[in-house]
Design a protein around this motif. Structure first.
Motif, PDB file in Angstrom:
ATOM      1  N   HIS A  98       8.555  46.931  28.072  1.00 37.55           N
ATOM      2  CA  HIS A  98       7.428  47.679  27.832  1.00 37.55           C
ATOM      3  C   HIS A  98       6.768  47.944  29.205  1.00 37.55           C
ATOM      4  CE1 HIS A  98       6.580  46.497  23.908  1.00 37.55           C
ATOM      5  NE2 HIS A  98       7.028  45.228  23.998  1.00 37.55           N
ATOM      6  N   ARG A 107       0.196  48.399  32.559  1.00 33.95           N
ATOM      7  CA  ARG A 107      -0.716  49.354  33.480  1.00 33.95           C
ATOM      8  C   ARG A 107      -1.982  48.551  33.551  1.00 33.95           C
ATOM      9  NH1 ARG A 107      -1.613  54.485  34.152  1.00 33.95           N
ATOM     10  NH2 ARG A 107       0.138  54.692  35.514  1.00 33.95           N
ATOM     11  N   ASP A 163      -3.880  46.935  39.249  1.00 32.26           N
ATOM     12  CA  ASP A 163      -2.999  47.637  40.406  1.00 32.26           C
ATOM     13  C   ASP A 163      -2.669  48.994  39.928  1.00 32.26           C
ATOM     14  OD1 ASP A 163      -1.358  46.465  38.720  1.00 32.26           O
ATOM     15  OD2 ASP A 163      -0.201  45.437  40.384  1.00 32.26           O
ATOM     16  N   LYS A 164      -2.014  49.895  40.867  1.00 27.04           N
ATOM     17  CA  LYS A 164      -1.904  51.286  40.768  1.00 27.04           C
ATOM     18  C   LYS A 164      -0.598  51.516  40.207  1.00 27.04           C
ATOM     19  CE  LYS A 164      -3.337  50.214  44.728  1.00 27.04           C
ATOM     20  NZ  LYS A 164      -4.656  50.320  45.443  1.00 27.04           N
ATOM     21  N   LEU A 213      -1.746  36.886  30.736  1.00 28.29           N
ATOM     22  CA  LEU A 213      -3.315  36.674  31.593  1.00 28.29           C
ATOM     23  C   LEU A 213      -3.100  37.280  32.930  1.00 28.29           C
ATOM     24  CD1 LEU A 213      -3.324  32.614  30.863  1.00 28.29           C
ATOM     25  CD2 LEU A 213      -4.491  34.546  29.675  1.00 28.29           C
ATOM     26  N   LEU A 214      -4.131  38.262  33.100  1.00 28.40           N
ATOM     27  CA  LEU A 214      -4.325  38.732  34.330  1.00 28.40           C
ATOM     28  C   LEU A 214      -5.135  38.520  35.450  1.00 28.40           C
ATOM     29  CD1 LEU A 214      -3.738  41.514  36.051  1.00 28.40           C
ATOM     30  CD2 LEU A 214      -5.450  42.394  34.949  1.00 28.40           C
ATOM     31  N   CYS A 215      -4.575  37.645  36.601  1.00 24.04           N
ATOM     32  CA  CYS A 215      -5.898  37.241  37.352  1.00 24.04           C
ATOM     33  C   CYS A 215      -6.421  38.365  38.220  1.00 24.04           C
ATOM     34  CB  CYS A 215      -5.082  36.087  38.276  1.00 24.04           C
ATOM     35  SG  CYS A 215      -6.286  35.502  39.715  1.00 24.04           S
ATOM     36  N   GLU A 216      -7.737  38.340  38.287  1.00 25.44           N
ATOM     37  CA  GLU A 216      -8.325  39.512  39.106  1.00 25.44           C
ATOM     38  C   GLU A 216      -8.300  39.393  40.525  1.00 25.44           C
ATOM     39  OE1 GLU A 216     -11.827  39.219  36.736  1.00 25.44           O
ATOM     40  OE2 GLU A 216     -11.392  41.009  35.659  1.00 25.44           O
ATOM     41  N   ILE A 227       0.584  36.523  33.823  1.00 25.84           N
ATOM     42  CA  ILE A 227       1.237  35.426  33.328  1.00 25.84           C
ATOM     43  C   ILE A 227       1.369  35.344  32.046  1.00 25.84           C
ATOM     44  CG2 ILE A 227       1.002  32.795  32.687  1.00 25.84           C
ATOM     45  CD1 ILE A 227      -1.314  33.006  35.206  1.00 25.84           C
ATOM     46  N   GLU A 286      -4.847  41.711  26.514  1.00 26.27           N
ATOM     47  CA  GLU A 286      -4.831  41.493  27.941  1.00 26.27           C
ATOM     48  C   GLU A 286      -6.380  40.665  28.166  1.00 26.27           C
ATOM     49  OE1 GLU A 286      -5.987  45.023  30.077  1.00 26.27           O
ATOM     50  OE2 GLU A 286      -6.947  43.621  31.838  1.00 26.27           O
ATOM     51  N   ILE A 287      -5.963  39.610  29.007  1.00 27.92           N
ATOM     52  CA  ILE A 287      -6.967  38.490  29.111  1.00 27.92           C
ATOM     53  C   ILE A 287      -7.428  38.743  30.855  1.00 27.92           C
ATOM     54  CG2 ILE A 287      -8.078  36.224  29.232  1.00 27.92           C
ATOM     55  CD1 ILE A 287      -6.230  36.116  26.443  1.00 27.92           C
ATOM     56  N   ARG A 288      -8.479  39.082  31.316  1.00 29.66           N
ATOM     57  CA  ARG A 288      -8.796  39.170  32.463  1.00 29.66           C
ATOM     58  C   ARG A 288      -9.522  37.886  33.140  1.00 29.66           C
ATOM     59  NH1 ARG A 288     -12.415  42.599  31.589  1.00 29.66           N
ATOM     60  NH2 ARG A 288     -11.706  43.147  29.474  1.00 29.66           N
ATOM     61  N   GLY A 289      -9.322  37.558  34.188  1.00 27.72           N
ATOM     62  CA  GLY A 289     -10.442  36.167  34.663  1.00 27.72           C
ATOM     63  C   GLY A 289      -9.519  35.670  36.059  1.00 27.72           C
ATOM     64  N   VAL A 290      -9.671  34.532  36.242  1.00 23.83           N
ATOM     65  CA  VAL A 290      -9.254  34.042  37.410  1.00 23.83           C
ATOM     66  C   VAL A 290      -8.178  32.929  37.193  1.00 23.83           C
ATOM     67  CG1 VAL A 290      -9.804  32.880  39.752  1.00 23.83           C
ATOM     68  CG2 VAL A 290     -11.569  34.502  38.542  1.00 23.83           C
ATOM     69  N   HIS A 297     -15.388  40.640  39.561  1.00 20.10           N
ATOM     70  CA  HIS A 297     -16.457  41.109  38.851  1.00 20.10           C
ATOM     71  C   HIS A 297     -16.226  41.025  37.318  1.00 20.10           C
ATOM     72  CE1 HIS A 297     -13.680  44.489  37.964  1.00 20.10           C
ATOM     73  NE2 HIS A 297     -13.601  44.578  39.307  1.00 20.10           N
TER      74      HIS A 297
END
Lengths: 147, 147
Positions: free
Chosen positions: B71, B74, B77-78, B92-95, B101, B127-131, B146
């Motif tokens: 897969h 994107r 990041d670029k 889980l995408l850490c901003e 993760i 996709e779950i954004r957060g910290v 943000h």
DNA sequence: AGTATAGATTATAATTATTCTAATTACAAA
DNA sequence: TTTGTAATTAGAATAATTATAATCTATACT
């Protein structure tokens, strides 16, 4: 169609209400579900601001992102797309024509997973890949549809 | 840890088993949950193949994508990240630190939405954004978070 | 209202990620 | 072992985005 004032929106998030920023907001509002790229926004602004530069568009979009006014969407194509709609919604992404269709899904239940990872969620996004109705009818570029 | 032979995997999807392709597969397998970028793969290959070119990495990744072996991810990041794990899983995408993760969620129920749009789903992604835990503990770059 | 200044805009250059091109090389079937 | 096809390579080209430095302007303060 509720009343909506770009100037107010900017004041609310403590951003200077410059003509360019107001115009970007209005373009995003106008284009609605079109999920424009930075370039599409730039082109739309050129008419009103012949001197506008790409840097302004990118700077503006970045401040709006930081202020939480919009979402950045990065899917199959190279350029990021921007989406003013901040209410929880998701997208159907057609792998043939690249169309991005807004959909609304009930909250995904992820509470347990978040607890396990001690992850502080600020937002989530569901992307569903596939082939849209139109493309299926046309049956174009069959080979491109992988997965 | 089940047995896994890169050569066989390639045969199964009708791709020529070249040394470079085998190496890319092994690197992806080795790096596991690291979701490497094209550049990271390139660097990892440089040792074994000093003459390898970026084009090969990109070509190889594209054939693997077409074959459904991996897969493309994107996010913030670029650079695209690549993920060999083809079983249904999400991230889980850490901003703050950009960490991605792997998580496993029950199937999202989207049947009704798909029917409405007459959309042929080939896959979906949450996709779950957060910290993440670590970044929350360090409380670094608060301003960057943000949403 | 007039003005100082932090912040915004602009033109342009630079960077980064990715794709293309054309020449070379290697695999696999006859 | 030849021969055709596909893969690899180096390097150029393109596209998207970011950085730089000079200029301008929206806002806050007299």
């Amino acid at each position: 169609m509720d009343h909506w004032d770009a100037m107010e929106v900017l004041k609310d998030v403590n951003l200077r209400a410059t003509p360019q920023r107001i115009a970007v907001l209005n373009v995003l509002k106008m284009l609605g579900q079109a999920h424009p790229t930075a370039e599409e926004i730039y082109v739309a602004l050129k008419q009103e601001f012949p001197a506008i530069s790409f840097a302004t568009v990118y700077n503006t979009l970045k401040s709006f992102l930081d202020a939480g006014l919009l979402h950045e969407l990065r899917f199959g194509d190279k350029a990021s797309r921007y989406d003013l709609n901040t209410q929880a919604h998701h997208h159907l992404l057609c792998e043939v024509c690249g169309d991005l269709i807004d959909i609304y899904l009930p909250e995904v239940d992820v509470a347990q997973v978040l607890r396990e990872h001690e992850f502080a969620m600020s937002g989530y996004h569901v992307e569903i890949r596939g082939v849209c109705k139109t493309c299926r009818e046309h049956t174009l570029h069959k080979a491109d549809t992988h997965l």
